[in-house]
Design a protein around this motif. Sequence first.
Motif, PDB file in Angstrom:
ATOM      1  N   ILE A   1       0.839  -1.191   0.000  1.00 49.77           N
ATOM      2  CA  ILE A   1       0.000   0.000   0.000  1.00 49.77           C
ATOM      3  C   ILE A   1       0.877   1.244   0.000  1.00 49.77           C
ATOM      4  O   ILE A   1       1.838   1.344   0.764  1.00 49.77           O
ATOM      5  N   GLY A   2       0.505   2.207  -0.866  1.00 51.96           N
ATOM      6  CA  GLY A   2       1.224   3.473  -0.891  1.00 51.96           C
ATOM      7  C   GLY A   2       0.534   4.554  -0.085  1.00 51.96           C
ATOM      8  O   GLY A   2       1.173   5.315   0.635  1.00 51.96           O
ATOM      9  N   SER A   3      -0.815   4.617  -0.185  1.00 56.24           N
ATOM     10  CA  SER A   3      -1.562   5.631   0.554  1.00 56.24           C
ATOM     11  C   SER A   3      -3.026   5.225   0.651  1.00 56.24           C
ATOM     12  O   SER A   3      -3.498   4.367  -0.101  1.00 56.24           O
ATOM     13  N   VAL A   4      -3.731   5.865   1.593  1.00 58.94           N
ATOM     14  CA  VAL A   4      -5.158   5.627   1.795  1.00 58.94           C
ATOM     15  C   VAL A   4      -5.847   6.983   1.891  1.00 58.94           C
ATOM     16  O   VAL A   4      -5.404   7.867   2.642  1.00 58.94           O
ATOM     17  N   GLN A   5      -6.932   7.160   1.134  1.00 55.06           N
ATOM     18  CA  GLN A   5      -7.740   8.375   1.206  1.00 55.06           C
ATOM     19  C   GLN A   5      -9.196   7.969   1.414  1.00 55.06           C
ATOM     20  O   GLN A   5      -9.688   7.061   0.756  1.00 55.06           O
ATOM     21  N   ALA A   6      -9.875   8.619   2.354  1.00 55.84           N
ATOM     22  CA  ALA A   6     -11.254   8.221   2.648  1.00 55.84           C
ATOM     23  C   ALA A   6     -11.959   9.319   3.436  1.00 55.84           C
ATOM     24  O   ALA A   6     -11.331  10.284   3.902  1.00 55.84           O
ATOM     25  N   ASN A   7     -13.270   9.165   3.571  1.00 51.61           N
ATOM     26  CA  ASN A   7     -14.082   9.971   4.482  1.00 51.61           C
ATOM     27  C   ASN A   7     -14.675   9.043   5.532  1.00 51.61           C
ATOM     28  O   ASN A   7     -15.029   7.899   5.233  1.00 51.61           O
ATOM     29  N   ILE A   8     -14.782   9.533   6.756  1.00 54.55           N
ATOM     30  CA  ILE A   8     -15.436   8.796   7.833  1.00 54.55           C
ATOM     31  C   ILE A   8     -16.603   9.632   8.329  1.00 54.55           C
ATOM     32  O   ILE A   8     -16.424  10.775   8.754  1.00 54.55           O
ATOM     33  N   ALA A   9     -17.801   9.057   8.239  1.00 46.58           N
ATOM     34  CA  ALA A   9     -19.007   9.737   8.713  1.00 46.58           C
ATOM     35  C   ALA A   9     -19.393   9.171  10.075  1.00 46.58           C
ATOM     36  O   ALA A   9     -19.294   7.963  10.302  1.00 46.58           O
ATOM     37  N   TYR A  10     -19.846  10.044  10.996  1.00 43.48           N
ATOM     38  CA  TYR A  10     -20.232   9.605  12.334  1.00 43.48           C
ATOM     39  C   TYR A  10     -21.392  10.462  12.840  1.00 43.48           C
ATOM     40  O   TYR A  10     -21.634  11.562  12.329  1.00 43.48           O
ATOM     41  N   ASP A  11     -22.100   9.950  13.836  1.00 45.39           N
ATOM     42  CA  ASP A  11     -23.253  10.644  14.398  1.00 45.39           C
ATOM     43  C   ASP A  11     -22.762  11.639  15.452  1.00 45.39           C
ATOM     44  O   ASP A  11     -22.453  11.258  16.588  1.00 45.39           O
ATOM     45  N   ASP A  12     -22.680  12.926  15.070  1.00 47.78           N
ATOM     46  CA  ASP A  12     -22.125  13.927  15.987  1.00 47.78           C
ATOM     47  C   ASP A  12     -23.107  14.361  17.058  1.00 47.78           C
ATOM     48  O   ASP A  12     -22.768  15.213  17.887  1.00 47.78           O
ATOM     49  N   SER A  13     -24.320  13.799  17.064  1.00 47.15           N
ATOM     50  CA  SER A  13     -25.227  14.082  18.176  1.00 47.15           C
ATOM     51  C   SER A  13     -24.982  13.135  19.350  1.00 47.15           C
ATOM     52  O   SER A  13     -25.458  13.377  20.458  1.00 47.15           O
ATOM     53  N   VAL A  14     -24.235  12.053  19.111  1.00 47.42           N
ATOM     54  CA  VAL A  14     -23.959  11.058  20.156  1.00 47.42           C
ATOM     55  C   VAL A  14     -22.482  11.054  20.544  1.00 47.42           C
ATOM     56  O   VAL A  14     -22.142  10.912  21.712  1.00 47.42           O
ATOM     57  N   ILE A  15     -21.584  11.225  19.566  1.00 51.04           N
ATOM     58  CA  ILE A  15     -20.147  11.242  19.848  1.00 51.04           C
ATOM     59  C   ILE A  15     -19.513  12.469  19.207  1.00 51.04           C
ATOM     60  O   ILE A  15     -20.051  13.052  18.266  1.00 51.04           O
ATOM     61  N   GLU A  16     -18.341  12.852  19.716  1.00 47.92           N
ATOM     62  CA  GLU A  16     -17.616  14.032  19.228  1.00 47.92           C
ATOM     63  C   GLU A  16     -16.196  13.632  18.851  1.00 47.92           C
ATOM     64  O   GLU A  16     -15.533  12.896  19.590  1.00 47.92           O
ATOM     65  N   PHE A  17     -15.725  14.093  17.682  1.00 45.61           N
ATOM     66  CA  PHE A  17     -14.347  13.835  17.266  1.00 45.61           C
ATOM     67  C   PHE A  17     -13.402  14.695  18.094  1.00 45.61           C
ATOM     68  O   PHE A  17     -13.608  15.897  18.253  1.00 45.61           O
ATOM     69  N   VAL A  18     -12.320  14.051  18.605  1.00 41.63           N
ATOM     70  CA  VAL A  18     -11.348  14.764  19.433  1.00 41.63           C
ATOM     71  C   VAL A  18     -10.061  15.020  18.661  1.00 41.63           C
ATOM     72  O   VAL A  18      -9.641  16.163  18.478  1.00 41.63           O
ATOM     73  N   SER A  19      -9.409  13.943  18.175  1.00 39.22           N
ATOM     74  CA  SER A  19      -8.143  14.138  17.487  1.00 39.22           C
ATOM     75  C   SER A  19      -7.736  12.879  16.726  1.00 39.22           C
ATOM     76  O   SER A  19      -8.231  11.781  16.989  1.00 39.22           O
ATOM     77  N   SER A  20      -6.809  13.083  15.772  1.00 39.70           N
ATOM     78  CA  SER A  20      -6.185  11.989  15.028  1.00 39.70           C
ATOM     79  C   SER A  20      -5.014  12.553  14.253  1.00 39.70           C
ATOM     80  O   SER A  20      -5.070  13.694  13.778  1.00 39.70           O
ATOM     81  N   ASP A  21      -3.954  11.764  14.118  1.00 37.68           N
ATOM     82  CA  ASP A  21      -2.795  12.195  13.347  1.00 37.68           C
ATOM     83  C   ASP A  21      -3.045  12.127  11.846  1.00 37.68           C
ATOM     84  O   ASP A  21      -2.273  12.678  11.064  1.00 37.68           O
ATOM     85  N   ASN A  22      -4.126  11.438  11.455  1.00 34.50           N
ATOM     86  CA  ASN A  22      -4.346  11.192  10.033  1.00 34.50           C
ATOM     87  C   ASN A  22      -5.698  11.689   9.537  1.00 34.50           C
ATOM     88  O   ASN A  22      -6.146  11.294   8.457  1.00 34.50           O
ATOM     89  N   ALA A  23      -6.375  12.514  10.336  1.00 31.83           N
ATOM     90  CA  ALA A  23      -7.703  12.968   9.932  1.00 31.83           C
ATOM     91  C   ALA A  23      -7.943  14.394  10.388  1.00 31.83           C
ATOM     92  O   ALA A  23      -7.364  14.863  11.375  1.00 31.83           O
ATOM     93  N   SER A  24      -8.821  15.083   9.676  1.00 31.86           N
ATOM     94  CA  SER A  24      -9.233  16.430  10.045  1.00 31.86           C
ATOM     95  C   SER A  24     -10.715  16.571   9.731  1.00 31.86           C
ATOM     96  O   SER A  24     -11.280  15.814   8.946  1.00 31.86           O
ATOM     97  N   GLY A  25     -11.335  17.552  10.368  1.00 30.18           N
ATOM     98  CA  GLY A  25     -12.749  17.786  10.132  1.00 30.18           C
ATOM     99  C   GLY A  25     -13.534  17.783  11.421  1.00 30.18           C
ATOM    100  O   GLY A  25     -13.001  18.035  12.504  1.00 30.18           O
ATOM    101  N   GLY A  26     -14.798  17.481  11.337  1.00 32.57           N
ATOM    102  CA  GLY A  26     -15.705  17.497  12.468  1.00 32.57           C
ATOM    103  C   GLY A  26     -17.124  17.688  11.976  1.00 32.57           C
ATOM    104  O   GLY A  26     -17.385  17.717  10.769  1.00 32.57           O
TER     105      GLY A  26
END
Length: 339
Positions: free
Chosen positions: A62-87
């Motif tokens: 594998i050379g690289s991975v690109q993707a989107n991750i969708a989550y229910d922000d009414s139940v959980i909150e994104f805190v941090s990741s070395d490989n992701a951005s957004g919210g």
Amino acid sequence: MITKTKLVKRIFSSLLTAALAVPMTALTAHATGEAFFYPPKNPVMTDQQFEVSVTFSADSEIGSVQANIAYDDSVIEFVSSDNASGGGGVLTVNGFPDTPSSEVDLSFTFKGLSAGNANISLQSCQIYSPDSELIGSPTAYCVITVGGDKVETKTETETTTTTEKTTTTTTTATKTAPSNGIPDKGVLTALTVDNGELSPAFAYNVYNYTVNVDNSVTNVEIEGTTASPSDYIWYTGTSECQVGENVRTITVTDVDGNAATYTVTIIRAAGGDEQQTQTVQKKDSSDTSSAVSKNANVMDQYKKMLNTALAIVLIVLVIALVVIIIWIRGKIKGGKKDK
């Protein structure tokens, strides 16, 4: 001057090189990619931080991975990741292996916001080789249970003001088993699909179901309800439906580690080429991630056709090699007899 023996060796070497190139091409055409979520094994509490990891794997480097991750922000909150951005319910993921490898592990830190079940799904995923060639476009998802492992307690305090004593009365509400015979944990109490109908009808102690859908149905969502909020639920398979059988499983695990697995086989009917094309076009306009998955499936079909053609070429090369060797041997023997 090239002798007949050297000529045979050169012809054999050339044919052998061409024959070996065929299976190597076939192996490259079969490169695939997969993705798996690894959420917490037990429900998390509100305000508690927890990690969700994703493993991307392939049958080549594998050379690289690109993707989107969708989550229910009414139940959980994104805190941090070395490989992701957004919210706000969507993360943009860019990952790379630390060393040459056929696997990439990424981790994401979330925090529980409110009691409930939060879906986390991988969308528009693309796994690339070091040469920027597309290896695969897998999908995956999991469910996080927040605030489910609480025992409600009600305390009533009565204080009598005297010079000698204070009396306190405490009442604790306890869980009781339901009177309908269904276990209070470790099973599903409901199982629904958004297209088609379960056969047989759902029952908590029936573990295998079939759903028949028309060819126009390309996506079937499944949702299970656990007997206890503390039960952990795990889904496998993808909501995308190919023509034929599509197997999905729902595993429920209670706090004691006891598990029950329900299997749903979704059978999508076959249809004409025109109908399938219209379905793909309609899906393309409404869901870009689904289009990527469908294109990957079409590429797999072309790869199978290519491999069949390459196998025929390999057989022809081998037969040609045998004929040439027999012919040259005959010439050599004939030359010796002339002498």
